[in-house]
Design a protein around this motif. Structure first.
Motif, PDB file in Angstrom:
ATOM      1  N   ALA A   1     -29.548 -39.437   6.860  1.00 13.58           N
ATOM      2  CA  ALA A   1     -29.381 -39.152   5.432  1.00 13.58           C
ATOM      3  C   ALA A   1     -30.712 -38.750   4.804  1.00 13.58           C
ATOM      4  CB  ALA A   1     -28.801 -40.379   4.728  1.00 13.58           C
ATOM      5  N   VAL A   2     -31.767 -39.454   5.194  1.00 12.32           N
ATOM      6  CA  VAL A   2     -33.090 -39.119   4.641  1.00 12.32           C
ATOM      7  C   VAL A   2     -33.486 -37.704   5.047  1.00 12.32           C
ATOM      8  CG1 VAL A   2     -35.552 -39.683   4.818  1.00 12.32           C
ATOM      9  CG2 VAL A   2     -33.865 -41.509   4.518  1.00 12.32           C
ATOM     10  N   ALA A   3     -33.307 -37.392   6.329  1.00 17.50           N
ATOM     11  CA  ALA A   3     -33.679 -36.057   6.823  1.00 17.50           C
ATOM     12  C   ALA A   3     -32.860 -34.973   6.143  1.00 17.50           C
ATOM     13  CB  ALA A   3     -33.484 -35.994   8.333  1.00 17.50           C
ATOM     14  N   LEU A   4     -31.584 -35.252   5.978  1.00 18.04           N
ATOM     15  CA  LEU A   4     -30.721 -34.270   5.306  1.00 18.04           C
ATOM     16  C   LEU A   4     -31.181 -34.056   3.876  1.00 18.04           C
ATOM     17  CD1 LEU A   4     -27.043 -35.043   6.381  1.00 18.04           C
ATOM     18  CD2 LEU A   4     -28.280 -32.905   6.625  1.00 18.04           C
ATOM     19  N   GLY A   5     -31.550 -35.159   3.229  1.00 17.35           N
ATOM     20  CA  GLY A   5     -32.040 -35.059   1.842  1.00 17.35           C
ATOM     21  C   GLY A   5     -33.254 -34.160   1.756  1.00 17.35           C
ATOM     22  N   ILE A   6     -34.188 -34.339   2.703  1.00 18.08           N
ATOM     23  CA  ILE A   6     -35.409 -33.504   2.677  1.00 18.08           C
ATOM     24  C   ILE A   6     -35.037 -32.040   2.896  1.00 18.08           C
ATOM     25  CG2 ILE A   6     -37.584 -33.044   3.856  1.00 18.08           C
ATOM     26  CD1 ILE A   6     -37.655 -36.016   4.627  1.00 18.08           C
ATOM     27  N   MET A   7     -34.127 -31.809   3.844  1.00 21.03           N
ATOM     28  CA  MET A   7     -33.752 -30.420   4.155  1.00 21.03           C
ATOM     29  C   MET A   7     -33.050 -29.764   2.972  1.00 21.03           C
ATOM     30  SD  MET A   7     -32.618 -30.185   8.102  1.00 21.03           S
ATOM     31  CE  MET A   7     -31.250 -31.282   8.104  1.00 21.03           C
ATOM     32  N   LEU A   8     -32.115 -30.496   2.387  1.00 18.69           N
ATOM     33  CA  LEU A   8     -31.351 -29.899   1.292  1.00 18.69           C
ATOM     34  C   LEU A   8     -32.235 -29.696   0.060  1.00 18.69           C
ATOM     35  CD1 LEU A   8     -27.928 -31.721   1.623  1.00 18.69           C
ATOM     36  CD2 LEU A   8     -28.592 -29.492   2.439  1.00 18.69           C
ATOM     37  N   ARG A   9     -33.165 -30.607  -0.143  1.00 15.20           N
ATOM     38  CA  ARG A   9     -34.084 -30.441  -1.274  1.00 15.20           C
ATOM     39  C   ARG A   9     -34.908 -29.181  -1.066  1.00 15.20           C
ATOM     40  NH1 ARG A   9     -34.843 -29.825  -5.341  1.00 15.20           N
ATOM     41  NH2 ARG A   9     -36.140 -30.762  -6.939  1.00 15.20           N
ATOM     42  N   ALA A  10     -35.364 -28.986   0.179  1.00 13.66           N
ATOM     43  CA  ALA A  10     -36.150 -27.786   0.473  1.00 13.66           C
ATOM     44  C   ALA A  10     -35.315 -26.529   0.256  1.00 13.66           C
ATOM     45  CB  ALA A  10     -36.648 -27.834   1.908  1.00 13.66           C
ATOM     46  N   ALA A  11     -34.014 -26.643   0.456  1.00  9.72           N
ATOM     47  CA  ALA A  11     -33.137 -25.475   0.285  1.00  9.72           C
ATOM     48  C   ALA A  11     -32.745 -25.281  -1.180  1.00  9.72           C
ATOM     49  CB  ALA A  11     -31.898 -25.642   1.132  1.00  9.72           C
ATOM     50  N   GLY A  12     -33.259 -26.137  -2.057  1.00  6.09           N
ATOM     51  CA  GLY A  12     -32.975 -25.972  -3.493  1.00  6.09           C
ATOM     52  C   GLY A  12     -31.688 -26.623  -3.932  1.00  6.09           C
ATOM     53  N   GLN A  13     -31.168 -27.526  -3.156  1.00  2.82           N
ATOM     54  CA  GLN A  13     -29.897 -28.175  -3.494  1.00  2.82           C
ATOM     55  C   GLN A  13     -30.155 -29.403  -4.357  1.00  2.82           C
ATOM     56  OE1 GLN A  13     -26.753 -27.283  -2.215  1.00  2.82           O
ATOM     57  NE2 GLN A  13     -25.888 -28.896  -3.486  1.00  2.82           N
ATOM     58  N   GLU A  14     -29.280 -29.628  -5.350  1.00  2.00           N
ATOM     59  CA  GLU A  14     -29.357 -30.856  -6.136  1.00  2.00           C
ATOM     60  C   GLU A  14     -28.987 -32.033  -5.231  1.00  2.00           C
ATOM     61  OE1 GLU A  14     -30.316 -31.411  -9.216  1.00  2.00           O
ATOM     62  OE2 GLU A  14     -30.830 -29.295  -9.453  1.00  2.00           O
ATOM     63  N   LEU A  15     -29.751 -33.116  -5.326  1.00  2.00           N
ATOM     64  CA  LEU A  15     -29.551 -34.204  -4.378  1.00  2.00           C
ATOM     65  C   LEU A  15     -28.646 -35.325  -4.883  1.00  2.00           C
ATOM     66  CD1 LEU A  15     -32.988 -34.706  -2.668  1.00  2.00           C
ATOM     67  CD2 LEU A  15     -30.981 -33.535  -1.841  1.00  2.00           C
ATOM     68  N   ALA A  16     -28.345 -35.287  -6.176  1.00  2.00           N
ATOM     69  CA  ALA A  16     -27.604 -36.427  -6.747  1.00  2.00           C
ATOM     70  C   ALA A  16     -26.294 -36.656  -6.003  1.00  2.00           C
ATOM     71  CB  ALA A  16     -27.352 -36.174  -8.222  1.00  2.00           C
ATOM     72  N   GLY A  17     -25.560 -35.563  -5.797  1.00  2.00           N
ATOM     73  CA  GLY A  17     -24.261 -35.675  -5.120  1.00  2.00           C
ATOM     74  C   GLY A  17     -24.411 -36.211  -3.715  1.00  2.00           C
ATOM     75  N   LEU A  18     -25.430 -35.704  -3.016  1.00  2.00           N
ATOM     76  CA  LEU A  18     -25.635 -36.116  -1.622  1.00  2.00           C
ATOM     77  C   LEU A  18     -25.971 -37.604  -1.549  1.00  2.00           C
ATOM     78  CD1 LEU A  18     -26.035 -35.228   1.379  1.00  2.00           C
ATOM     79  CD2 LEU A  18     -28.445 -35.174   0.839  1.00  2.00           C
ATOM     80  N   VAL A  19     -26.886 -38.013  -2.428  1.00  2.00           N
ATOM     81  CA  VAL A  19     -27.300 -39.419  -2.406  1.00  2.00           C
ATOM     82  C   VAL A  19     -26.093 -40.315  -2.677  1.00  2.00           C
ATOM     83  CG1 VAL A  19     -28.678 -41.155  -3.617  1.00  2.00           C
ATOM     84  CG2 VAL A  19     -29.676 -38.944  -3.044  1.00  2.00           C
ATOM     85  N   TRP A  20     -25.309 -39.931  -3.676  1.00  2.00           N
ATOM     86  CA  TRP A  20     -24.118 -40.708  -4.038  1.00  2.00           C
ATOM     87  C   TRP A  20     -23.140 -40.771  -2.855  1.00  2.00           C
ATOM     88  CZ3 TRP A  20     -21.952 -44.219  -6.786  1.00  2.00           C
ATOM     89  CH2 TRP A  20     -20.577 -44.246  -7.003  1.00  2.00           C
ATOM     90  N   THR A  21     -22.828 -39.588  -2.297  1.00  2.00           N
ATOM     91  CA  THR A  21     -21.832 -39.548  -1.219  1.00  2.00           C
ATOM     92  C   THR A  21     -22.327 -40.291   0.013  1.00  2.00           C
ATOM     93  OG1 THR A  21     -21.519 -37.306  -1.964  1.00  2.00           O
ATOM     94  CG2 THR A  21     -20.219 -37.981  -0.090  1.00  2.00           C
ATOM     95  N   CYS A  22     -23.597 -40.056   0.358  1.00  2.00           N
ATOM     96  CA  CYS A  22     -24.117 -40.716   1.555  1.00  2.00           C
ATOM     97  C   CYS A  22     -24.171 -42.225   1.344  1.00  2.00           C
ATOM     98  CB  CYS A  22     -25.510 -40.193   1.893  1.00  2.00           C
ATOM     99  SG  CYS A  22     -25.432 -38.627   2.715  1.00  2.00           S
ATOM    100  N   GLY A  23     -24.577 -42.616   0.151  1.00  2.00           N
ATOM    101  CA  GLY A  23     -24.649 -44.056  -0.135  1.00  2.00           C
ATOM    102  C   GLY A  23     -23.286 -44.702  -0.002  1.00  2.00           C
ATOM    103  N   VAL A  24     -22.301 -44.094  -0.659  1.00  2.00           N
ATOM    104  CA  VAL A  24     -20.943 -44.646  -0.598  1.00  2.00           C
ATOM    105  C   VAL A  24     -20.425 -44.611   0.839  1.00  2.00           C
ATOM    106  CG1 VAL A  24     -18.557 -44.238  -1.305  1.00  2.00           C
ATOM    107  CG2 VAL A  24     -20.390 -44.074  -2.978  1.00  2.00           C
ATOM    108  N   GLY A  25     -20.715 -43.498   1.522  1.00  2.00           N
ATOM    109  CA  GLY A  25     -20.224 -43.336   2.892  1.00  2.00           C
ATOM    110  C   GLY A  25     -20.803 -44.381   3.823  1.00  2.00           C
ATOM    111  N   ILE A  26     -22.111 -44.595   3.716  1.00  2.00           N
ATOM    112  CA  ILE A  26     -22.747 -45.571   4.603  1.00  2.00           C
ATOM    113  C   ILE A  26     -22.235 -46.973   4.278  1.00  2.00           C
ATOM    114  CG2 ILE A  26     -24.963 -46.617   5.206  1.00  2.00           C
ATOM    115  CD1 ILE A  26     -26.189 -43.831   4.890  1.00  2.00           C
ATOM    116  N   ALA A  27     -22.077 -47.263   2.982  1.00  2.00           N
ATOM    117  CA  ALA A  27     -21.537 -48.579   2.599  1.00  2.00           C
ATOM    118  C   ALA A  27     -20.121 -48.747   3.151  1.00  2.00           C
ATOM    119  CB  ALA A  27     -21.546 -48.713   1.081  1.00  2.00           C
TER     120      ALA A  27
END
Lengths: 451, 607
Positions: free
Chosen positions: A119-145
């Motif tokens: 999830a951390v690596a994906l966050g770095i990659m998507l941030r570099a690609a200009g993607q908003e991270l809020a959705g990813l953080v939320w989904t990954c957080g909920v998913g991992i939980a």
């Protein structure tokens, strides 16, 4: 695990300022990934992994690690021509480390650790690609939980301790069948890395992912995310006398719904990259169907391995063509742009249509036999009522691919259109992947049973 | 294995397609024509040679299956020549998978164990260390025996294939067998063979492909059209030659893709994309039913999963498949074929396709692609569900479907205002009549149905190409036809002849076929008597519709001149007319070729 550890260290190193800005970093990252691939092939690191006990180095792990490393090398190579908006190679290597860790985890805790790294690596990659991270953080957080909760439920039901060594203790829960279904649903369905809906919806909603990165995500994540689930369900199959087999129907139904829903989404897209993304999400759901259908003796692992290879080929090939298209049209991959591509560059038109078709079950290609095997396993496992909608869903995928092929070969105007010239290296790569797709279609046993 | 003629037949169009893709644009068509001529020659040779003495082919079949045996012995690790010879003698018997084989394997293991025991007894007087060693040796030998037994399991798997191939080939009279195990774990093999049915349809496909490629117009899309046509041809040939259900299904779907692209991207009408979608969706959906049905039947084969159509037919004939499963499978298989045929109410795709697709695309679809439905009914639907297709309720239901189809087609043909739609009605009519003939299950009706089908293929392809020529001259609807016989007499004559052949007017092959079909149905008495008058009434309506068309052709008026038939155009449609008339005058040309197949088919269903 050692592979993952080395890759993680290297990823962090490559993300540090001196190396991240160096022009030779991609070559270095690709070289190290290939070296690690050779090490995995030779199997020299398995001793360490067996000693630690919480990680496994078996054929499935080897396979997933090789796919992750191959996809990483491909993704780094594909971005070569676009240094201005490329994803940092260090982040790709870190993500590969996460995928390797996830694939070798044999305990819920280690699986969660792998997911977190990924999830951390994906966050770095998507941030570099200009993607908003809020959705990813939320989904990954909920998913991992949810994964954690699901694993917990399953362990409580089965009184077990590890993903691949679940044992029924005295006084197993009388609500076993129901809870097992809920546990599997949470574990597999809500995990963001199996790319099964609803857990995988984050990818469908991401808008700015470059084609190379998308290819990496679509080919690596489902495999890495599925292997811990495979360890888990393999144990559940052995315990069906106690916990019932309802969880299989639940999982297979979820897979079929995910396939149909994502294909429906693909049909609505006007951007080829997003269409491909949704088709890939639908294709990933077949892994979950395989987990449900994989009763002992069905040899469904062979089908899953073949399916993984077909996915890798299809996504890498489509990623290569779309990367070229991004270069031609400044990142614009709207379907309208691709009208008449077959007339302007027949090879790339055929290849793109073929790679998208590979995600369905086009005969004599790598995509056909794994899906046939999954269908037969489903029929044998008493899931015929789900095999039919699955086959219809796959047909739908084929129709979407055919519709796209029609667009590619639609003739806009009379006379000769201006030809589009692709990068020689990428064209060669596309050709090789096409040969691999055809080769695996004619000799499917090469991967499926040879591994 | 002898020379793989059948693989060559399938591969030649693909090879030609590659050559066409690489050739300069002006040579494309000629390369394609050359490849098609070669293919037609091969097909004709195979067809005319089909009734020759079968000894050589039987030998070839045994050689093919013997290859399986040798590979199996290799895999079992039996390198000793004497042991191999003994195994060969045992296994080449009539029932290679019989109890004797199992006994032989067990005896082999027993002999080894006995040898070790004797050695142990001899060593009884030895010191304890030696005894321990002997015990270890015994353990190792037992492990070897266990290993051998495991190998024999795989040997038995291969022998099952051996039995399936040899038995089916022997019983059903197939020729030019090409067999290789493909995915033994799933029971899938690369199994091609030729019989009268497939030979007739292969020749038809090759002929139509040649005519259609000859009729492709020069222009920007000639290369793409030729490549797609050749790919479609290869797919259709694969369907007609496959005897493994998965292989057949692969080609079945593969033939759909180029057909779709030909319709969608060809030089048809403005609505061609929609027509292509209407064409591909029902076919793709019905293919799903087909695959699920074949999969269900394959999984219920008694010797483990097998997609070998011959073996499955034998199992079904020996009542090895439950009636419930047969009923469910029949629905999937029949719908899969009925869409292609097409039968009412699954005919919606053909009208749109005929109206909006380019002439080569519609000719290939109407002439050859539709025949895969005929082939599917004869090759797997009827043989795999024998109990269902001979039960009185199903016979009546199918008779009603056929009757409704024929009456519907006859009525609609009378009301058509477009020439393409008239052709569509006639195609549907032929489909209905074929099913009517098939349900009756007599030699006459089946021979008639096949003759009808082949003649329809040739004539329909010719009409499609003629309609393309007429479209270029501005003739699409009936009112436009006024006076065509005066402005373009040769074109009007050939088109009229082709339409008349399709309308079952005496003189054409379709007339003889229809007559035989009706006679056979009357002879069998299986179909309810009240259905036949409806079918005859429907059949009589189609000549009426065609006579109305001819009346327009020969009427005075219209916008003259339209341009006479050119030599290149005549070379495309005239052979179609000549052949369909020739089949009417000399039907034995076809019927002699399918004689053996026909009797084998009926024997399988009625034994």
């Amino acid at each position: 695990m050692l592979v993952a550890l080395i890759l993680a260290l290297l990823g962090v190193l490559l993300l540090a300022p001196p190396l991240s800005t160096n022009a030779r970093t991609p070559a270095l990252a690709a070289g190290v990934c290939m070296g690690m691939g050779a090490v995995v092939l030779s199997g020299r690191l398995s001793l360490f992994d067996m000693v630690t006990g919480l990680w496994a180095q078996d054929a499935a792990t080897d396979f997933a690690q090789l796919v992750a490393l191959a996809a990483t090398v491909l993704a780094i190579t594909l971005q070569r021509d676009r240094p201005h908006d490329a994803v940092p190679p260090g982040a790709l290597v870190l993500a590969a480390a996460g995928a390797c860790a996830l694939a070798s985890a044999t305990h819920a805790a280690t699986a969660i650790a792998g997911e977190a790294l990924l999830a951390v690596a994906l966050g770095i990659m998507l941030r570099a690609a200009g993607q908003e991270l809020a959705g990813l953080v939320w989904t990954c957080g909920v998913g991992i939980a949810a994964t954690l909760a699901g694993a917990g439920v399953l362990m409580w039901v089965t009184h077990g301790a590890a993903l691949d060594r679940i044992a029924i203790g005295a006084g197993a829960s009388p609500r076993g069948p129901l809870l097992a279904g809920v546990g599997v649903l949470l574990c597999v369905g809500l995990s963001p890395f199996t790319l099964l809906l609803p857990g995988g919806v984050w990818l469908g909603r991401s808008r700015r992912i470059p084609a190379a990165l998308l290819g990496w995500i679509l080919s690596v994540l489902p495999i890495a995310g599925t292997i811990p689930c495979w360890r888990l369900t393999r144990s559940l199959h052995d315990l069906e006398a106690v916990i019932g087999s309802e969880w299989r129907s639940v999982l297979a139904a979820l897979a079929v719904i995910s396939l149909c829903a994502s294909t429906w989404q693909a049909l609505r897209q006007r951007c080829l990259r997003r269409l491909w993304c949704w088709l890939g999400i639908g294709n990933a759901s077949l892994f979950a169907f395989g987990l449900a259908a994989g009763a002992p003796g069905a040899h469904v692992e062979a089908a899953l391995a073949g399916h993984a290879c077909a996915s890798l080929i299809a996504h890498a090939g489509a990623g290569a063509v779309l990367t070229m298209a991004e270069g031609w049209w400044g990142g614009n991959t709207r379907l309208q742009r691709f009208v008449g591509l077959g007339q302007r560059n027949a090879f790339l038109g055929v290849a793109l249509g073929g790679f998208l078709g590979l995600l369905s079950a086009i005969p004599f290609t790598a995509g056909f036999f794994p899906k046939l095997h999954l269908m037969l396993a489903g029929q044998r496992g008493g899931l015929t009522w789900l095999v039919v909608p699955m086959a219809l869903g796959l047909t739908w995928v084929g129709l979407v691919a055919l519709r796209t092929a029609r667009v590619l070969f639609h003739v806009k105007e009379k006379g000769r259109a201006e030809p589009l010239v692709g990068s020689p290296g990428l064209t060669l790569l596309v050709g090789l992947l096409g040969c691999a797709a055809l080769g695996l279609g004619v000799r499917p046993l090469t991967v499926a049973w040879g591994y | 294995m002898s020379f793989p003629v059948l693989s060559l037949l399938i591969g030649l169009p693909l090879l030609t397609a590659l050559c066409v893709a690489a050739a300069p644009r002006r040579w494309c068509r000629w390369v394609a024509v050359g490849g098609s001529v070669l293919g037609l020659g091969l097909g004709l040779w195979a067809f005319l040679d089909i009734e020759r003495d079968s000894a050589a082919d039987l030998q070839a079949a045994y050689e093919a299956s013997g290859g399986i045996l040798e590979r199996a012995l290799d895999r079992a690790g039996l390198s000793d020549p004497d042991t191999r010879e003994v195994m060969r003698d045992l296994l080449r018997g009539q029932e290679p998978e019989s109890e004797e084989v199992r006994d032989a394997l067990e005896a082999l293991a027993g002999v080894r164990t006995a040898l070790l025991r004797r050695r142990e007894v001899v060593q009884l007087g030895q010191p304890p260390v030696e005894v321990e060693r002997a015990e270890q040796g015994l353990l190792l030998a037992r492990a070897r025996v266990a290993e051998l037994t495991a190998s024999f399991e795989s040997l038995r798997l291969d022998l099952r294939e051996f039995r399936r191939v040899a038995y089916g080939v022997q019983r059903r009279g197939f020729r030019r067998i090409e067999y290789r195990a493909w995915i033994p774990q799933l029971g899938v093999s690369y199994f091609l063979a030729l019989d009268g049915l497939s030979a007739a349809l292969v020749c038809l496909t090759q002929l139509i492909a040649l005519l259609v490629i000859g009729g492709v117009r020069r222009g920007n899309h000639v290369r793409r059209q030729c490549v797609l046509l050749l790919c479609l041809q290869a797919g259709l040939l694969g369907v007609f030659l496959s005897l493994d259900a998965v292989l057949l299904f692969n080609f079945w779907v593969l033939s759909l893709l180029p057909a779709y692209l030909m319709v969608a991207t060809g030089r048809g009408g403005p609505e061609r994309a929609g027509a292509a979608l209407r064409f591909v969706i029902p076919h793709a959906l019905s293919s799903v039913g087909l695959l699920v049905a074949l999969g269900a039947l394959a999984l219920h084969a008694p010797d483990g999963p097998s997609f070998n159509l011959l073996a499955l037919a034998e199992v079904a004939a020996r009542e090895g498949i439950s009636p419930e499963l047969q009923r469910l499978a029949f629905v999937g298989l029949f719908v899969g074929c009925a869409v292609r045929l097409p039968l009412v109410p699954l005919h919606g795709w053909i009208g749109a396709l005929q109206e909006h697709a380019s002439a080569p695309a519609s000719a290939m679809v109407q002439g050859a692609f539709v025949k895969t439905g005929v082939f599917g009914l004869l090759r797997f639907t009827w043989p795999l569900c024998p109990d269902v297709v001979t039960s009185p309720g199903v016979v009546t239901a199918l008779g009603v479907v056929a009757g409704v189809t024929v009456v519907f087609a006859g009525l609609t043909s009378l009301g058509r205002r477009r020439l393409s739609r008239l052709l569509t009605s006639l195609t549907i009519l032929h489909g209905g009549l074929f099913v009517f003939a098939l349900v009756s299950l007599t030699p006459a009706s089946l021979a008639g149905g096949l003759l009808l089908s082949v003649t329809h293929g040739i004539a329909a392809a010719g009409v499609c190409m003629a309609l393309g020529m007429l479209r270029r001259r501005g003739v699409e609807r009936l009112p436009h036809c006024a006076g065509l016989a005066h402005s373009a007499p040769r074109l009007a004559l050939v088109t009229s002849g082709l339409f008349l052949t399709l309308a079952l007017v005496p003189g054409g092959g379709a007339f003889v076929g229809g007559l035989l079909a009706l006679y056979g149905s009357w002879q069998s008495g299986l179909i309810e008597p009240w259905i036949a008058p409806w079918v005859i009434a429907g059949l009589l309506m189609s000549p009426a519709a065609v006579y109305l068309l001819l009346q327009r052709f020969w009427a005075r008026g219209g916008d003259l001149p339209r341009g006479e038939l050119r030599a290149a155009e005549a070379s495309v449609i005239t052979p179609a007319l000549v052949l369909s008339v020739f089949l009417g005058l000399h039907p034995r040309l076809l019927l002699d070729g399918v004689h053996t197949w026909l009797h084998g088919f009926l024997q399988l269903l009625t034994d």
